[in-house]
Design an enzyme around this catalytic site. Structure first.
Site, PDB file in Angstrom:
ATOM      1  N   LEU A  82       0.814  -1.215   0.000  1.00 60.60           N
ATOM      2  CA  LEU A  82       0.000   0.000   0.000  1.00 60.60           C
ATOM      3  C   LEU A  82       0.842   1.256   0.000  1.00 60.60           C
ATOM      4  CD1 LEU A  82      -2.705  -1.057   2.645  1.00 60.60           C
ATOM      5  CD2 LEU A  82      -2.894  -1.108   0.140  1.00 60.60           C
ATOM      6  N   GLY A  83       2.074   1.149   0.477  1.00 54.23           N
ATOM      7  CA  GLY A  83       2.931   2.329   0.523  1.00 54.23           C
ATOM      8  C   GLY A  83       4.237   2.046   1.231  1.00 54.23           C
ATOM      9  N   GLY A  85       7.361   3.991   3.775  1.00 51.38           N
ATOM     10  CA  GLY A  85       7.745   5.106   4.619  1.00 51.38           C
ATOM     11  C   GLY A  85       9.211   5.017   4.976  1.00 51.38           C
ATOM     12  N   GLY A  88       9.683   1.667   6.982  1.00 50.37           N
ATOM     13  CA  GLY A  88       9.297   0.373   6.446  1.00 50.37           C
ATOM     14  C   GLY A  88       8.207   0.473   5.401  1.00 50.37           C
ATOM     15  N   LYS A 105       2.430  -2.780   8.877  1.00 46.40           N
ATOM     16  CA  LYS A 105       3.627  -1.964   8.675  1.00 46.40           C
ATOM     17  C   LYS A 105       4.824  -2.798   9.110  1.00 46.40           C
ATOM     18  CE  LYS A 105       5.590   2.594   9.583  1.00 46.40           C
ATOM     19  NZ  LYS A 105       5.371   3.908  10.213  1.00 46.40           N
ATOM     20  N   ASP A 207       5.129  15.000  13.350  1.00 47.46           N
ATOM     21  CA  ASP A 207       5.251  14.882  11.892  1.00 47.46           C
ATOM     22  C   ASP A 207       3.863  14.848  11.252  1.00 47.46           C
ATOM     23  OD1 ASP A 207       6.601  14.727   9.466  1.00 47.46           O
ATOM     24  OD2 ASP A 207       6.717  12.546   9.500  1.00 47.46           O
TER      25      ASP A 207
END
Length: 288
Positions: A82-83, A85, A88, A105, A207
């Site tokens: 899905l993505g 970062g 990870g 994650k 963040d």
């Protein structure tokens, strides 16, 4: 909206609104609750959050949960990515026994690389402490990834979409049909309510940005930290310099590497502008 955003953007941190004040403004100020929004839908969302908090008062919603919930990674089936970062990658996963979908994650570092895993471990601890309807809920933690290598993995609820993607689509006049002013208000209120709750626990996000709002919930606590009792701000001198995403970093972070609750409010102000305007506050070429 201009006054709200400018009150979050004040160069002096002491002049910025608190998230408690922002929540009250979004809930009661008729400048925000106009005829252009679906008031029934908006108030229903607010009531759902208030009711949840009220129902848990006897269970001390503001008391930290604490203990880790360990899971057997073999109980889940890994799906598509899905993505990615800084700590990870995130995958869609399915719980084999129920068929329910979650997000996983997975750390890119082995669990024995303690120095590089500090942020990931901190995120796990923060997520286990939080209990609010506007914040992603954690399902459990495994010290192993799906290949049974020692790479910590967090399983948490799967959100509908990423706010960054919605803003990107809207900036090209291609936003989802349901993404109107009402949903924007819901996003603004949900983020503010979740952040008010985090700050009540003296937890800073550090963040906050559209990437971390998986509609309709706040996520990504890799840079989050807890303030000590009676501590109003923290310095990054012992944390290897400035942290965060350039477009959402407050002036005091750039100036002297300090961060406080007001710094989260500044980041929220940038997000509020982007949500309402449907475009980024700064282009990449203007960040440096």
């Amino acid at each position: 909206y201009k006054n709200l955003i400018e009150s979050c953007w004040c160069a002096n941190p002491t002049n910025r609104l608190s998230f408690q004040q922002i929540v009250e403004l979004l809930k009661t100020n008729q400048e925000f609750i106009t005829e252009d929004i679906d008031k029934d839908e908006y108030y229903k969302y607010i009531e759902s959050i208030d009711s949840y908090i009220e129902s848990l008062k006897n269970e001390s919603i503001y008391q930290q949960k604490g203990d880790f919930i360990y899971i057997d990674i073999s109980d889940y089936e890994q799906g598509e990515i899905l993505g990615k970062g800084s700590f990870g990658s995130i995958f869609r996963v399915k719980e084999k026994s129920t068929g329910k979908l979650y997000a996983a994650k997975i750390s890119k570092n082995d669990s024995d690389e303690l120095k590089e895993l500090n942020a990931f471990n901190r995120e796990i601890k923060i997520m286990f402490k939080l209990n609010h309807p506007s914040i992603i809920k954690i399902k459990g933690f495994s010290p192993l990834n799906f290949k049974f290598k020692p790479r910590p993995t967090i399983i948490y609820e799967l959100a509908k979409c990423n706010l960054r993607d919605i803003i990107e689509l809207e900036s090209h006049s291609n936003s989802p049909p349901e993404w109107g002013l009402t949903k924007k208000h819901i996003a603004l209120y949900g983020i503010a309510s979740g952040m008010q709750y985090m700050h009540s626990l003296n937890i800073l996000h550090r963040d906050l940005k559209p990437d971390d709002y998986l509609f309709p919930k706040i996520s990504d606590f890799g840079l989050s930290k807890k303030l000590h009792i009676n501590q109003e701000s923290m310095s990054f001198e012992s944390d290897k310099g400035m942290k965060g995403t350039p477009a959402y970093i407050s002036p005091e972070q750039i100036r002297d590497y300090t961060f406080s609750k007001a710094s989260d409010v500044y980041s929220y102000g940038i997000m509020a502008y982007e949500i309402l305007a449907g475009k980024y506050a700064y282009s990449e070429k203007n960040l440096y």
